[in-house]
Design an enzyme around this catalytic site. Structure first.
Site, PDB file in Angstrom:
ATOM      1  N   ILE A  14       0.967  -1.228   0.105  1.00 48.84           N
ATOM      2  CA  ILE A  14       0.020  -0.170   0.059  1.00 48.84           C
ATOM      3  C   ILE A  14       0.806   1.248  -0.076  1.00 48.84           C
ATOM      4  CG2 ILE A  14      -1.834   1.204   1.361  1.00 48.84           C
ATOM      5  CD1 ILE A  14      -2.678  -1.203  -0.039  1.00 48.84           C
ATOM      6  N   HIS A  51      -7.014 -11.802  -6.803  1.00 48.64           N
ATOM      7  CA  HIS A  51      -8.200 -12.370  -6.676  1.00 48.64           C
ATOM      8  C   HIS A  51      -9.058 -11.999  -7.600  1.00 48.64           C
ATOM      9  CE1 HIS A  51      -7.576 -14.612  -3.218  1.00 48.64           C
ATOM     10  NE2 HIS A  51      -6.793 -13.628  -2.452  1.00 48.64           N
ATOM     11  N   CYS A 438      19.031 -25.449  -2.557  1.00 47.80           N
ATOM     12  CA  CYS A 438      20.142 -25.556  -1.381  1.00 47.80           C
ATOM     13  C   CYS A 438      20.065 -24.167  -0.491  1.00 47.80           C
ATOM     14  CB  CYS A 438      21.623 -25.521  -1.948  1.00 47.80           C
ATOM     15  SG  CYS A 438      22.242 -23.880  -2.390  1.00 47.80           S
TER      16      CYS A 438
HETATM   17  C1  LIG Z   1      -1.326 -15.067   5.018  1.00 48.50           C
HETATM   18  C2  LIG Z   1      -1.694 -14.038   3.893  1.00 48.50           C
HETATM   19  C3  LIG Z   1      -2.354 -14.242   2.827  1.00 48.50           C
HETATM   20  C4  LIG Z   1      -2.761 -13.359   1.760  1.00 48.50           C
HETATM   21  N1  LIG Z   1      -3.042 -13.619   0.501  1.00 48.50           N
HETATM   22  C5  LIG Z   1      -3.254 -12.639  -0.201  1.00 48.50           C
HETATM   23  C6  LIG Z   1      -3.828 -12.973  -1.608  1.00 48.50           C
HETATM   24  O1  LIG Z   1      -3.570 -13.923  -1.985  1.00 48.50           O
HETATM   25  N2  LIG Z   1      -4.052 -11.749  -2.511  1.00 48.50           N
HETATM   26  C7  LIG Z   1      -4.173 -10.647  -1.773  1.00 48.50           C
HETATM   27  O2  LIG Z   1      -4.587  -9.992  -2.744  1.00 48.50           O
HETATM   28  N3  LIG Z   1      -3.967 -10.191  -0.573  1.00 48.50           N
HETATM   29  C8  LIG Z   1      -3.440 -11.275   0.121  1.00 48.50           C
HETATM   30  N4  LIG Z   1      -3.221 -11.044   1.411  1.00 48.50           N
HETATM   31  C9  LIG Z   1      -3.156  -9.769   1.991  1.00 48.50           C
HETATM   32  C10 LIG Z   1      -1.984  -8.526   1.650  1.00 48.50           C
HETATM   33  O3  LIG Z   1      -0.848  -9.404   1.671  1.00 48.50           O
HETATM   34  C11 LIG Z   1      -2.009  -7.453   2.400  1.00 48.50           C
HETATM   35  O4  LIG Z   1      -3.356  -6.850   2.320  1.00 48.50           O
HETATM   36  C12 LIG Z   1      -1.183  -6.742   2.000  1.00 48.50           C
HETATM   37  O5  LIG Z   1       0.287  -7.070   1.706  1.00 48.50           O
HETATM   38  C13 LIG Z   1      -0.954  -5.399   2.880  1.00 48.50           C
HETATM   39  O6  LIG Z   1       0.098  -4.485   2.658  1.00 48.50           O
HETATM   40  P1  LIG Z   1       0.178  -3.266   3.622  1.00 48.50           P
HETATM   41  O7  LIG Z   1       1.114  -2.409   2.846  1.00 48.50           O
HETATM   42  O8  LIG Z   1      -0.975  -2.731   3.956  1.00 48.50           O
HETATM   43  O9  LIG Z   1       1.101  -3.863   4.905  1.00 48.50           O
HETATM   44  P2  LIG Z   1       2.310  -4.506   5.015  1.00 48.50           P
HETATM   45  O10 LIG Z   1       2.954  -5.247   3.841  1.00 48.50           O
HETATM   46  O11 LIG Z   1       2.509  -5.293   6.267  1.00 48.50           O
HETATM   47  O12 LIG Z   1       3.466  -3.062   5.380  1.00 48.50           O
HETATM   48  C14 LIG Z   1       3.309  -2.481   6.340  1.00 48.50           C
HETATM   49  C15 LIG Z   1       4.669  -1.739   6.545  1.00 48.50           C
HETATM   50  O13 LIG Z   1       4.561  -0.839   7.703  1.00 48.50           O
HETATM   51  C16 LIG Z   1       6.068  -0.966   8.352  1.00 48.50           C
HETATM   52  N5  LIG Z   1       5.751  -0.305   9.571  1.00 48.50           N
HETATM   53  C17 LIG Z   1       4.908  -0.822  10.668  1.00 48.50           C
HETATM   54  N6  LIG Z   1       5.170   0.228  11.929  1.00 48.50           N
HETATM   55  C18 LIG Z   1       5.937   1.158  11.233  1.00 48.50           C
HETATM   56  C19 LIG Z   1       6.464   2.359  12.040  1.00 48.50           C
HETATM   57  N7  LIG Z   1       5.998   2.365  13.372  1.00 48.50           N
HETATM   58  N8  LIG Z   1       7.136   2.909  11.457  1.00 48.50           N
HETATM   59  C20 LIG Z   1       7.617   2.739  10.035  1.00 48.50           C
HETATM   60  N9  LIG Z   1       7.102   1.694   9.362  1.00 48.50           N
HETATM   61  C21 LIG Z   1       6.064   0.867  10.140  1.00 48.50           C
HETATM   62  C22 LIG Z   1       6.122  -2.462   8.237  1.00 48.50           C
HETATM   63  O14 LIG Z   1       7.707  -2.791   8.804  1.00 48.50           O
HETATM   64  C23 LIG Z   1       5.824  -2.952   6.871  1.00 48.50           C
HETATM   65  O15 LIG Z   1       6.814  -2.857   6.193  1.00 48.50           O
HETATM   66  C24 LIG Z   1      -2.703 -12.101   2.398  1.00 48.50           C
HETATM   67  C25 LIG Z   1      -2.109 -11.604   3.760  1.00 48.50           C
HETATM   68  C26 LIG Z   1      -1.713 -12.704   4.264  1.00 48.50           C
HETATM   69  C27 LIG Z   1      -1.099 -12.075   5.808  1.00 48.50           C
END
Ligand SMILES: Cc1cc2nc3c(=O)[nH]c(=O)nc-3n(C[C@H](O)[C@H](O)[C@H](O)COP(=O)(O)OP(=O)(O)OC[C@H]3O[C@@H](n4cnc5c(N)ncnc54)[C@H](O)[C@@H]3O)c2cc1C
Length: 486
Positions: A14, A51, A438
């Site tokens: 995101i 999806h 490996c």
């Molecule tokens: C098991 C599983 C299966 C999934 N399968 C799918 C799928 O098949 N298809 C699909 O569309 N979605 C899937 N999802 C959902 C998808 O992976 C997530 O919705 C998406 O990756 C979320 O992205 P994000 O950027 O919100 O969060 P994240 O990728 O978690 O990024 C958040 C970031 O914020 C950083 N952060 C946190 N706190 C701080 C702070 N205080 N200061 C600075 N940085 C900070 C973290 O280190 C991290 O890098 C799945 C999720 C999981 C867990």
């Protein structure tokens, strides 16, 4: 103190997609990430499925954003080359009842999904010969697919940085206060000022929102474990195979990864600590048994590794993409599945909200949407054909990782793309070096040598040591357990 128009907290899919979209405009954008690299949270460890858009109701933001997000993957992959393959998905049922599938078709149609079709058992088995012969019906979604999620976030971040976004790794946000018409964001690496702040902090999004007194949700982590099999094992499955969804989510699926590894999982547990990515033999064994009831093409001897992803489930089980009660502070929180698929649409929504709140969007004529790939998907060449490339002295065509046949030129390229790669695992996610059989025993010292030469300083092994401290079910654990069972 530098003043930014937008400060993004978190460099998952995101945060990086938002940064890249904002880099289309004449804006000063800063991304703050607490880890040593981008894509270190849920974006690194998930099912990687793009999806279809039928599994969530239109009454939810998840349901509204999934299909519009999916529609952008082809174009994004053409521009950024992170790897997307629309192999299609099947939701299969062993019961002789079409109703649950018809309900999903209706839900998908309400969401605008055009490519849904219910298939009978014979048609499905012709498409997937390794499927349980008891399958009666399946919902087929032709345009769903698989992608490489960490490559996607890396590609977004590289492109954003090359278009002027500032990325600060190892900058953990620790406090936020309002100042004038904006905010001061205090991090482990210094303070920054921003007119607008967007909270994309994944499983820590509730803690970040509390820093500014804007929390109207809490995050309830739900872990999911996976089994990954050796390269090539994905050939036995042609599409993504799901069972009917339950209250705990879409359930254990069987798929090939973008690069051709069979992958099964995830399960769902609400009992783990927030960031515990260890794996457990009993959970891994249960996933294996469940998957075998669905799909008969698994060879336990080809088990490669296990891993865990943590879903950032919000208290109302939906995405929170909104301006918070504190004007200028925005949430992109509770982004569990299908957050990867929805990411392009979620960031469009965020940008509209930011503009409504006063962010001026003046297009930057210098914006370049293109990013060259570091690697492309490839068939491995027979070992005798490449042996001389492994043994040769330093040269661009020298093979550094023999399992995945990654060259020195590819590793060098990955190190010079505007984001400092601080760990061997960072090279792994960019090039696949050490993802093979490996698991890096052969190539990790060689990668370190290339990194040291290119950066002129020793590799800081702090990050890789931290990573290797996580307890995971290994190949020998799995085989021992499997043999005892037989
Ligand atoms: C098991 C599983 C299966 C999934 N399968 C799918 C799928 O098949 N298809 C699909 O569309 N979605 C899937 N999802 C959902 C998808 O992976 C997530 O919705 C998406 O990756 C979320 O992205 P994000 O950027 O919100 O969060 P994240 O990728 O978690 O990024 C958040 C970031 O914020 C950083 N952060 C946190 N706190 C701080 C702070 N205080 N200061 C600075 N940085 C900070 C973290 O280190 C991290 O890098 C799945 C999720 C999981 C867990």
């Amino acid at each position: 103190m530098s003043i930014y128009d937008v400060v993004i907290i978190g460099a998952g899919i995101i945060g990086t997609t938002l940064a890249r979209e904002l880099s289309r405009y004449r804006l000063r954008v800063l991304v703050l990430e607490k880890e040593y690299d981008v894509s270190m949270g849920a974006t690194k460890a998930n099912s990687a499925i793009v999806h279809g858009g039928y599994a969530e109701s239109r009454a939810t933001l998840k349901g509204k954003l999934c299909y519009p997000g999916r529609c952008q993957f082809e174009q994004l992959d053409r521009e950024l080359h992170f790897g997307f393959d629309p192999i299609g998905s099947l939701v299969v049922t062993m019961e002789d009842a079409r109703e649950p599938l018809e309900q999903l078709v209706q839900q998908g149609t309400d969401n605008g999904v055009p490519d849904l079709e219910i298939l009978d058992g014979n048609t499905v088995r012709a498409m997937e010969p390794n499927l349980n012969p008891g399958v009666q019906w399946a919902l087929y979604c032709k345009g769903a697919g698989v992608c490489s999620p960490y490559e996607m976030a890396i590609a977004m971040a590289e492109n954003a940085v090359n278009n002027g976004v500032v990325l600060r790794l190892e900058h953990e946000v620790q406090a936020i206060s309002s100042r004038g018409e904006g905010f001061v964001v205090q991090t482990s690496g210094g303070s920054f000022q921003g007119r607008f702040v967007v909270n994309c902090a994944g499983i820590y999004a509730d803690r970040v929102s509390h820093m500014v007194g804007a929390g109207n949700f809490s995050i309830h982590p739900r872990s999911g474990e996976y089994l990954l099999f050796a390269r090539g094992t994905g050939q036995g499955v042609n599409s993504v195979i799901f069972r009917l969804p339950t209250a705990m989510g879409k359930g254990v699926l069987v798929t090939s990864t973008y690069h051709g590894n069979l992958m099964i999982g995830p399960d769902a547990s609400d009992d783990s600590p927030r960031d515990d990515t260890s794996t457990h033999m009993e959970r891994i064994a249960a996933i294996y048994q469940q998957s075998r009831q669905l799909y008969d093409g698994m060879d336990p001897k080809k088990f490669l590794r296990s891993f865990t992803g943590i879903r950032a489930r919000s208290s109302d089980n939906d995405f929170h993409i909104e301006e918070s009660s504190v004007p200028g502070f925005f949430h992109a929180a509770g982004i569990q599945s299908p957050g990867l698929t929805a990411a392009p649409a979620a960031t469009e929504r965020l940008i509209k909200l930011l503009a409504k709140s006063g962010l001026t969007l003046e297009p930057d004529p210098g914006f370049n949407p293109h990013r060259e790939p570091i690697i492309t998907r490839k068939e491995l060449r027979p070992f005798p054909e490449v042996k001389h490339l492994i043994d040769m002295p330093s040269a661009p065509e020298k093979i550094i990782c023999r399992c995945e046949q990654v060259t020195e030129a590819e590793i060098v390229d990955s190190l010079h793309r505007g984001i400092r790669v601080k760990a061997l695992d960072g090279v792994k996610r960019r090039t696949r070096a050490s993802m093979g059989w490996c698991q890096g025993t052969f190539c990790r010292p060689r990668i370190a040598e290339v990194m040291e030469r290119e950066y002129g300083e020793p590799v800081d092994n702090r990050f890789d040591i931290e990573h290797s401290g996580v307890s995971r079910v290994t190949r020998s654990d799995f085989l021992e357990f499997f043999q005892r069972r037989q």
